[in-house]
Write a protein that holds these residues in place. Structure first.
Motif, PDB file in Angstrom:
ATOM      1  N   ALA A  40      28.809  30.394  31.458  1.00 18.21           N
ATOM      2  CA  ALA A  40      28.103  30.123  30.201  1.00 18.21           C
ATOM      3  C   ALA A  40      26.682  29.618  30.467  1.00 18.21           C
ATOM      4  CB  ALA A  40      28.886  29.118  29.366  1.00 18.21           C
ATOM      5  N   THR A  41      25.895  30.472  31.118  1.00 14.38           N
ATOM      6  CA  THR A  41      24.504  30.168  31.422  1.00 14.38           C
ATOM      7  C   THR A  41      23.652  31.329  30.942  1.00 14.38           C
ATOM      8  OG1 THR A  41      25.229  29.030  33.428  1.00 14.38           O
ATOM      9  CG2 THR A  41      22.916  29.608  33.305  1.00 14.38           C
ATOM     10  N   ALA A  42      22.569  31.036  30.241  1.00 15.06           N
ATOM     11  CA  ALA A  42      21.701  32.104  29.742  1.00 15.06           C
ATOM     12  C   ALA A  42      21.295  33.030  30.882  1.00 15.06           C
ATOM     13  CB  ALA A  42      20.474  31.511  29.066  1.00 15.06           C
ATOM     14  N   GLY A  43      21.443  34.335  30.647  1.00 11.55           N
ATOM     15  CA  GLY A  43      21.102  35.340  31.644  1.00 11.55           C
ATOM     16  C   GLY A  43      22.266  35.761  32.522  1.00 11.55           C
ATOM     17  N   ALA A  44      23.343  34.984  32.535  1.00 10.46           N
ATOM     18  CA  ALA A  44      24.506  35.319  33.358  1.00 10.46           C
ATOM     19  C   ALA A  44      25.225  36.535  32.774  1.00 10.46           C
ATOM     20  CB  ALA A  44      25.459  34.130  33.442  1.00 10.46           C
ATOM     21  N   THR A  45      25.860  37.294  33.642  1.00 12.94           N
ATOM     22  CA  THR A  45      26.655  38.429  33.205  1.00 12.94           C
ATOM     23  C   THR A  45      28.112  38.161  33.523  1.00 12.94           C
ATOM     24  OG1 THR A  45      26.311  39.571  35.297  1.00 12.94           O
ATOM     25  CG2 THR A  45      24.779  40.100  33.502  1.00 12.94           C
ATOM     26  N   GLY A  46      28.972  38.859  32.826  1.00 17.70           N
ATOM     27  CA  GLY A  46      30.400  38.694  33.044  1.00 17.70           C
ATOM     28  C   GLY A  46      31.153  39.801  32.344  1.00 17.70           C
ATOM     29  N   THR A  47      32.465  39.617  32.239  1.00 17.06           N
ATOM     30  CA  THR A  47      33.300  40.612  31.570  1.00 17.06           C
ATOM     31  C   THR A  47      34.367  39.920  30.733  1.00 17.06           C
ATOM     32  OG1 THR A  47      34.830  40.733  33.438  1.00 17.06           O
ATOM     33  CG2 THR A  47      33.037  42.358  33.387  1.00 17.06           C
ATOM     34  N   ILE A  48      34.829  40.646  29.743  1.00 17.31           N
ATOM     35  CA  ILE A  48      36.035  40.261  29.019  1.00 17.31           C
ATOM     36  C   ILE A  48      36.951  41.476  29.039  1.00 17.31           C
ATOM     37  CG2 ILE A  48      35.053  38.441  27.574  1.00 17.31           C
ATOM     38  CD1 ILE A  48      34.831  40.471  25.338  1.00 17.31           C
ATOM     39  N   THR A  49      38.248  41.203  29.059  1.00 16.64           N
ATOM     40  CA  THR A  49      39.230  42.277  29.196  1.00 16.64           C
ATOM     41  C   THR A  49      40.244  42.205  28.067  1.00 16.64           C
ATOM     42  OG1 THR A  49      38.989  42.165  31.596  1.00 16.64           O
ATOM     43  CG2 THR A  49      40.954  43.279  30.755  1.00 16.64           C
TER      44      THR A  49
END
Length: 146
Positions: A40-49
Motif C-alpha cells: 500500500a505505497t503510491a506507485g507500487a504494483t501488485g495483483t488481486i486474484t
C-alpha cells in the motif's frame, strides 16, 4: 453521461482501522478478492486474484494514492498492460471520520476514458454490490473480537 460506480458505507470503526481493511492484503482477502499481493505505497504494483469454479483471474493493479487514514486508491487493468488513465479503472476509498466511526466513500471511475464496455460496467456494478457489503461485518468482527 459518465459511467461510474459510487457507494457510501458507514463503518463503526476508526478511519485508521478501515484504512487497513481496504489497503492491506491480509484484510482484503477477508472481504473482497480470493488473494491479494500488494504494497500500500503510491506507485507500487501488485495483483488481486479471483477464483471461480472454472477459472482463476489475476488482475494487475497500481497503487495511485496511499494517504492513511484518509484515502487509498488504485488502478486496475484486465488486459495485462501497465494501468494508465487511458486503459484502466480507478478505485478510490475515501475515509471520513464520522461520529466515532467512518464514512467510507467508494468510487470506481474511468469506464468511459478506458473505453470499457457496458458488460464490464454491469459486471463490476454487480461485483461491488456483492463485495462492499461484506466489508462492514468483517470490520465488526475485527474490532469486536472477544
Amino acid at each position: 453521461m459518465s459511467r461510474s460506480i459510487e457507494r457510501e458505507i458507514r463503518v463503526e470503526a476508526a478511519p485508521e482501522v478501515v484504512y487497513e481493511v481496504v489497503s492491506s492484503p491480509e484484510h482484503l482477502r477477508e472481504w473482497w478478492p480470493d488473494d491479494a499481493d500488494l504494497d500500500a505505497t503510491a506507485g507500487a504494483t501488485g495483483t488481486i486474484t479471483f477464483r471461480r469454479e472454472d477459472e482463476t483471474k489475476v488482475v494487475a493493479l497500481t497503487v495511485v494514492e496511499a494517504d492513511p487514514p484518509r484515502r487509498f486508491s488504485f488502478r486496475w487493468d484486465y488486459d495485462g498492460e501497465v494501468a494508465t488513465a487511458s486503459n484502466s479503472l480507478l478505485v478510490t476509498f475515501d475515509l471520513i471520520p464520522s461520529d466515532g466511526g467512518t464514512l467510507l466513500r467508494f468510487a470506481e471511475t474511468g469506464y468511459d476514458e478506458a473505453a470499457k464496455s457496458d458488460e464490464v460496467y454491469h459486471d463490476h456494478t454487480s461485483g461491488w454490490n456483492y463485495f462492499l457489503p461484506r466489508l462492514t461485518p468483517y470490520v465488526d468482527r475485527l474490532v469486536h473480537r472477544p
